[in-house]
Design an enzyme around this catalytic site. Structure first.
Site, PDB file in Angstrom:
ATOM      1  N   ARG A 175      36.998  60.592  42.893  1.00 42.54           N
ATOM      2  CA  ARG A 175      38.196  60.323  43.905  1.00 42.54           C
ATOM      3  C   ARG A 175      38.696  59.852  44.998  1.00 42.54           C
ATOM      4  O   ARG A 175      38.214  59.707  46.106  1.00 42.54           O
ATOM      5  CB  ARG A 175      38.470  61.805  44.205  1.00 42.54           C
ATOM      6  CG  ARG A 175      38.165  62.826  43.458  1.00 42.54           C
ATOM      7  CD  ARG A 175      40.316  63.156  42.769  1.00 42.54           C
ATOM      8  NE  ARG A 175      40.122  63.842  41.484  1.00 42.54           N
ATOM      9  CZ  ARG A 175      40.258  63.535  40.294  1.00 42.54           C
ATOM     10  NH1 ARG A 175      39.670  62.589  40.315  1.00 42.54           N
ATOM     11  NH2 ARG A 175      39.849  64.458  39.202  1.00 42.54           N
ATOM     12  N   CYS A 226      43.905  70.229  44.621  1.00 48.32           N
ATOM     13  CA  CYS A 226      42.136  71.026  45.387  1.00 48.32           C
ATOM     14  C   CYS A 226      42.687  70.594  46.541  1.00 48.32           C
ATOM     15  O   CYS A 226      42.394  68.610  46.701  1.00 48.32           O
ATOM     16  CB  CYS A 226      41.275  70.210  44.648  1.00 48.32           C
ATOM     17  SG  CYS A 226      41.162  71.434  42.383  1.00 48.32           S
TER      18      CYS A 226
END
Ligand SMILES: Cc1cc2nc3c(=O)[nH]c(=O)nc-3n(C[C@H](O)[C@H](O)[C@H](O)COP(=O)(O)OP(=O)(O)OC[C@H]3O[C@@H](n4cnc5c(N)ncnc54)[C@H](O)[C@@H]3O)c2cc1C
Length: 310
Positions: A175, A226
């Site tokens: 990420r 998330c």
């Protein structure tokens, strides 16, 4: 005239750009955030000029795609929100590559890859937002992310200068996409994605499977995806769940009973509510398991800088 209105008047007087003052809550996937000056650039020349003006006046800015991974402050902000429209939505395939403007919706890029029978983007099925945002945050599945497909990135630096980066110029992590320091504040304007020739049917089937799994696991309420990155070898959602925090609320925000790593807006949430729950989850996971959870969402302050905690 307040500061936002003054800036808006200055920019609208000089350019033929979409300039307006808007509640960030109407842009945000979470539905929270105060007012900001929102400026839409339709061409590279407009965007370059816009960056130069911001640099000259020392005005902060934040480039925003689908706002599906940024938590804006509840207060009115002093940064301009720059959005890529017009030519930044250009999209075409050529051989095994896709050339896309950074403002293209990720869903549209995936749809083109399905039609062209090019494999690689299936893991983005169901991701909201733009390709620029997905590549900037290397969004995707647990195993891989969109930045890994980028064979080149066209960018403007904070002075509005155009640069092209190849894979040797950026580092990809979980990420994350680390850019050279001189490109801090740079904007991805278009990308070249290197994909693998397959068949339209196979790509469609695989992306449908990914989409079905996301729909089965992720809550339907408004969220930013998330909240935390998974710690190595573990799952942030599992740890938060083990702390018994599913369903815990703060104001209008709630830790999703479906997936504990999602904080959802169950009606009238503020960003403060969301951060209060994120802080509580991080604190309890630290006490119980000793893990320091790292935010996956970006939490902007009034000047558009990303902060870690309240
Ligand atoms: C319901 C839901 C489900 C999600 N599921 C997932 C998932 O399964 N996997 C996953 O990885 N993520 C997921 N996300 C998070 C989010 O969708 C991704 O991170 C998304 O790709 C972000 O794109 P965006 O255009 O909305 O970026 P934004 O939120 O607008 O921006 C994110 C960051 O990228 C920067 N940025 C945006 N555009 C540019 C540009 N052109 N140049 C430089 N920087 C730029 C912004 O400044 C910011 O720092 C989910 C979010 C939601 C709401």
């Amino acid at each position: 005239m307040d500061e936002l209105a003054r800036k808006a008047a200055e920019l609208s007087g000089r350019f033929n750009l979409g300039v307006r003052t808007e509640k960030l809550s109407s842009l945000s996937a979470m539905g929270t955030g105060g007012r900001a000056l929102v400026v839409e650039a339709e061409t590279l020349a407009e965007l370059a000029e816009l960056l130069k003006i911001h640099r000259l006046n020392d005005w902060p800015y934040l480039v925003v795609g689908g706002a599906s991974n940024i938590l804006f402050p509840d207060e009115d902000v002093s940064f301009s929100v720059l959005r890529l429209t017009g030519t930044f939505a250009a999209l075409k395939s050529s051989g095994s590559e896709i050339l896309a403007g950074a403002g293209c919706s990720t869903a549209k890029v995936l749809a083109l890859s399905e039609k062209a029978g090019l494999s690689g983007l299936e893991m983005t099925a169901g991701l909201p937002g733009t390709l620029g945002g997905a590549v900037r945050g290397n969004a995707g599945s647990a195993a891989t992310g969109a930045a890994e497909l980028a064979s080149s990135l066209e960018m403007l630096d904070a002075d509005g200068r155009a640069l092209r980066l190849g894979p040797g110029d950026f580092q990809i992590g979980y990420r994350s996409l680390a850019l050279p320091t001189e490109l801090a504040g740079g904007i991805i304007t278009s990308l070249r994605l290197s994909l693998i020739p397959s068949s339209p049917q196979k790509v469609k089937e695989d992306s449908s499977r990914v989409l079905a799994a996301r729909r089965a696991n992720q809550p339907r309420e408004r969220s930013l995806g998330c909240v935390f990155k998974n710690p190595p070898g573990d799952s942030a959602g599992r740890l938060i769940d083990q702390c018994g925090l599913k369903g815990v609320k703060s104001g209008g925000a709630m830790i999703s009973p479906k997936h504990a790593n999602f904080i959802v807006n169950v009606g009238g949430a503020s960003s403060r509510d969301v951060l209060a729950l994120a802080d509580r989850a991080a604190d309890e996971v630290k006490v119980r398991f000793g893990h320091d959870l790292e935010l996956e969402i970006k939490t902007a302050n009034k000047r558009g800088l990303f902060i870690k905690r309240l």
